[in-house]
Enzyme design. Structure first.
Site, short mmCIF file in Angstrom:
data_model
loop_
_atom_site.label_atom_id
_atom_site.label_comp_id
_atom_site.label_asym_id
_atom_site.label_seq_id
_atom_site.Cartn_x
_atom_site.Cartn_y
_atom_site.Cartn_z
N PRO A 203 0.94 -1.27 -0.04
CA PRO A 203 0.00 -0.13 0.00
C PRO A 203 0.74 1.24 -0.05
O PRO A 203 1.96 1.27 0.79
CB PRO A 203 -0.79 -0.21 1.38
CG PRO A 203 -0.72 -1.66 1.68
CD PRO A 203 0.54 -2.12 1.09
N THR A 205 2.61 2.47 -2.61
CA THR A 205 3.95 2.38 -3.61
C THR A 205 3.39 3.12 -5.02
O THR A 205 4.22 3.52 -5.52
CB THR A 205 4.30 1.15 -3.68
OG1 THR A 205 2.89 0.34 -4.18
CG2 THR A 205 4.93 0.56 -2.33
N THR A 208 -2.27 3.24 -8.25
CA THR A 208 -3.15 4.15 -8.94
C THR A 208 -2.66 5.40 -9.55
O THR A 208 -3.09 5.60 -10.74
CB THR A 208 -4.33 4.56 -7.61
OG1 THR A 208 -4.75 3.31 -6.90
CG2 THR A 208 -5.33 5.16 -8.32
N GLU A 424 15.96 4.40 27.85
CA GLU A 424 16.19 4.76 26.40
C GLU A 424 17.99 4.70 26.31
O GLU A 424 18.28 4.51 25.23
CB GLU A 424 15.72 6.05 25.99
CG GLU A 424 14.18 6.12 26.07
CD GLU A 424 13.69 4.97 24.97
OE1 GLU A 424 14.27 4.54 24.07
OE2 GLU A 424 12.63 4.40 25.18
N ASP A 499 9.62 -4.22 23.42
CA ASP A 499 10.98 -4.73 23.03
C ASP A 499 10.91 -6.37 23.04
O ASP A 499 11.63 -6.78 22.46
CB ASP A 499 11.92 -4.20 24.05
CG ASP A 499 11.87 -2.57 23.87
OD1 ASP A 499 11.58 -1.95 22.78
OD2 ASP A 499 12.09 -1.93 24.73
#
Length: 601
Positions: A203, A205, A208, A424, A499
């Site tokens: 989807p 790419t 259409t 983090e 994770d």
């Protein structure tokens, strides 16, 4: 503004007729007091009446004290004669001022109209209902007509210049354009242009968009319809619409028929039970017949788009129908740069904007993602009252597309902020120290989307092949957040659930899909039904024994444990760097690549 005068007139007639009926059934009562004619005669004899206004049979009587009342006389008799007959003396009657109001010339017509208006209302209502019923019949008769929208090729809005990142696909479709422009060139050599071209890809790419570009380049009519518009509840409607669509196309030849999401109607036959499947299969059969019935001189090409080619019927994809399959893959760095150049066209850019850097920082983005990213950058620049879109807006837009908008309004406690900072910091530190992990571009403890914090690691180049070492380093980087929490706080928190899920899935794929287990060898386990371009696994059919399943679990556990121990060892070795990163994140919440690398140098 368009006004439906006929409908307004019908509603006006209805209101007038209803009003006439109401007035006929409930006549308006006079506001004046009404007395019988005999009482009026007595008042005249008592010389209490000053004047009388005669209007038809209605009387308006004014007393000498100024009071006004109403009365009625006998129909067809003059008022003086009527009063004299009731015994009023002539001398008393002469003292009264009698005025006669001439009759209203419209009175009789209004009475006649009031009598006939209900019948007119019923006649108009009957005609209106008949027209509505006739319109319903016409709609039912057009139920089998095609709903395709036709765009003429005289003023093309999309050409190949507006499509980038799919150069091979454009080259494949350029032959289609050349055939529509010069069909005799191919026919004279006995060549047959592909009757159908199916565009397959993930989807976004540009399937259409590419089909529209083909129509714009060829300059021919373009019929656009979705596969779901063929299928209806009633059996046979879809097939009728297919026939009507191809008849329209033949009348406008040469032209292109574009069927978007063809998998809605082209699904493999025989899969399922029920009437809806019967209707879809009849529609598909009609498409197969229409496509296979073309001659070489019809100049009609069918272009279809789907991201589910794995479920299309083999008869639909065989040579003679959809002869050519064009795969639109995710663009590489050159393709992304070309797409960026298309979408920034006409937009004011700051001097610091480098499309090459943006293309390198958007791996995995498809054309729709890049268009959205450019639009988000323009919105951010407008929100900041800038006259041009800068690099800061583009980088912020990339993060918004990847992780969602920042949620600075979310309130977290100091303890939670410290936990997030170490989590983090653990991710970023381990990923930086492992040689096969992607470089860390940004670390933040500001919530975005569903994430409380994030570490943004972007590859330096597009990668299509992965090694076992690469996967093992990535697993260690995923588990580094949990390892940092346990190392610093000697406790476990729920923030690492995503994770752990990703690491476990990757480890299982290493064992069951990629054959990266020394114990089990180069084997794959389980027959999988996957959505090729959607990246999802529908189901897995188990084709191995319970003993093998136990060994798979043991191997997955070993890979996860080894990755966790590697991450923990790195964090213990560089504990001071971990603390420095966490403290800096607590202070400023976001670290860019330059400051991050300076802290751990």
């Amino acid at each position: 503004m368009n006004v439906n005068w006929r409908g307004a007139l019908i509603y006006l007639l209805i209101l007038v007729a209803v009003g006439a009926l109401v007035l006929g059934v409930f006549p308006m009562e006079s506001a004046m007091e009404e007395i019988p004619i005999s009482e009026l005669a007595q008042a005249i004899d008592d010389r209490n009446v000053r004047s009388i206004l005669v209007e038809d049979n209605n009387l308006e009587v004014t007393y000498r004290n100024g009071e006004t009342i109403a009365s009625r006389k006998e129909s067809g008799v003059d008022l003086p004669e009527n009063l004299l007959a009731l015994g009023v003396r002539r001398e008393n009657l002469d003292q009264v001022d009698i005025k006669v109001e001439p009759p209203n010339p419209w009175g009789d017509w209004l009475a006649i109209l009031g009598s006939f208006l209900p019948f007119v209302f019923l006649a108009v209502l009957f005609i209106f209902l008949m027209r509505q019923a006739q319109g319903t019949n016409n709609q039912a008769m057009s139920f089998g007509k095609s709903k395709a929208r036709m765009f003429t090729g005289e003023k093309p809005t999309v050409t190949f210049d507006d499509v980038a990142g799919v150069e091979e696909a454009k080259q494949e479709l350029s032959e289609v354009v050349e055939f529509l422009r010069e069909p005799q060139k191919f026919i004279s050599l006995g060549a047959r242009i592909p009757k159908g071209v199916v565009l397959m890809g993930a989807p976004g790419t540009g399937k259409t968009l590419l089909a529209k570009a083909v129509s714009g380049e060829a300059g021919v009519p373009f019929f656009s319809i979705s596969g779901s518009e063929f299928v209806e509840m009633f059996v046979g409607v879809g097939a009728a619409r297919v026939r009507d669509l191809f008849e329209q196309a033949k009348r406008n030849s040469p032209c292109i028929i574009f069927v978007d999401e063809v998998d809605a109607v082209g699904r493999h036959r025989g899969a399922g039970l029920g009437g809806s499947h019967d209707e879809r299969e009849q529609t598909l059969n009609q498409i197969l017949v229409e496509m296979d019935g073309f001659g070489t001189d019809t100049n009609i090409i069918v272009v279809a788009a789907t991201n589910r080619p794995d479920i299309l019927d083999p008869a639909l994809l065989r040579p003679g129908r959809f002869d050519r399959r064009v795969v639109l893959d995710r663009p590489d760095i050159r393709g992304r740069k070309g797409i960026l150049e298309v979408h920034v066209r006409g937009k004011p850019l700051a001097k610091d904007v480098e499309l090459e850097v943006l293309a390198r920082g958007t791996p995995g983005f498809v054309g729709a993602d890049i268009e959205n990213m450019v639009n988000e950058a323009a919105i951010l620049a407008a929100r900041r009252n800038k006259k041009a879109i800068g690099m800061d807006e583009f980088e912020e837009a990339i993060e918004r597309v990847v992780a969602g908008p920042e949620r600075k309004s979310r309130l977290i406690t100091d303890d939670e902020k410290q936990i997030l900072a170490y989590h983090e910091a653990g991710h970023s530190l381990v990923q930086h120290k492992l040689p096969n992990c992607d470089p860390v571009h940004k670390v933040s403890i500001v919530a975005r989307g569903m994430n409380l914090g994030y570490t943004l690691a972007l590859p330096e180049r597009d990668r299509y092949l992965y090694t076992q070492d690469k996967f093992e380093d990535e697993i260690a980087g995923m588990l580094a957040g949990r390892a940092a929490e346990e190392l610093v706080f000697t406790d476990k928190w729920t923030g690492a659930n995503d994770d752990l899920e990703k690491a476990t899935n990757l480890a299982r794929k290493m064992v069951t899909t990629y054959g990266m287990s020394e114990k089990l060898g180069p084997l794959t386990f389980g027959d999988r039904d996957e959505l090729v371009f959607l990246g999802r696994e529908i189901a897995e059919q188990r084709n191995y024994s319970d003993e093998i399943a136990e060994e798979i679990d043991v191997e997955v556990r070993r890979i996860i444990d080894e990755g966790y121990q590697r991450a923990r060892a790195i964090l213990i070795t560089y504990r001071q760097k971990l603390d420095a990163l966490a403290q800096r994140l607590i202070e400023i919440e976001t670290l860019e690549r330059q400051e991050f690398e300076a802290l751990i140098a």
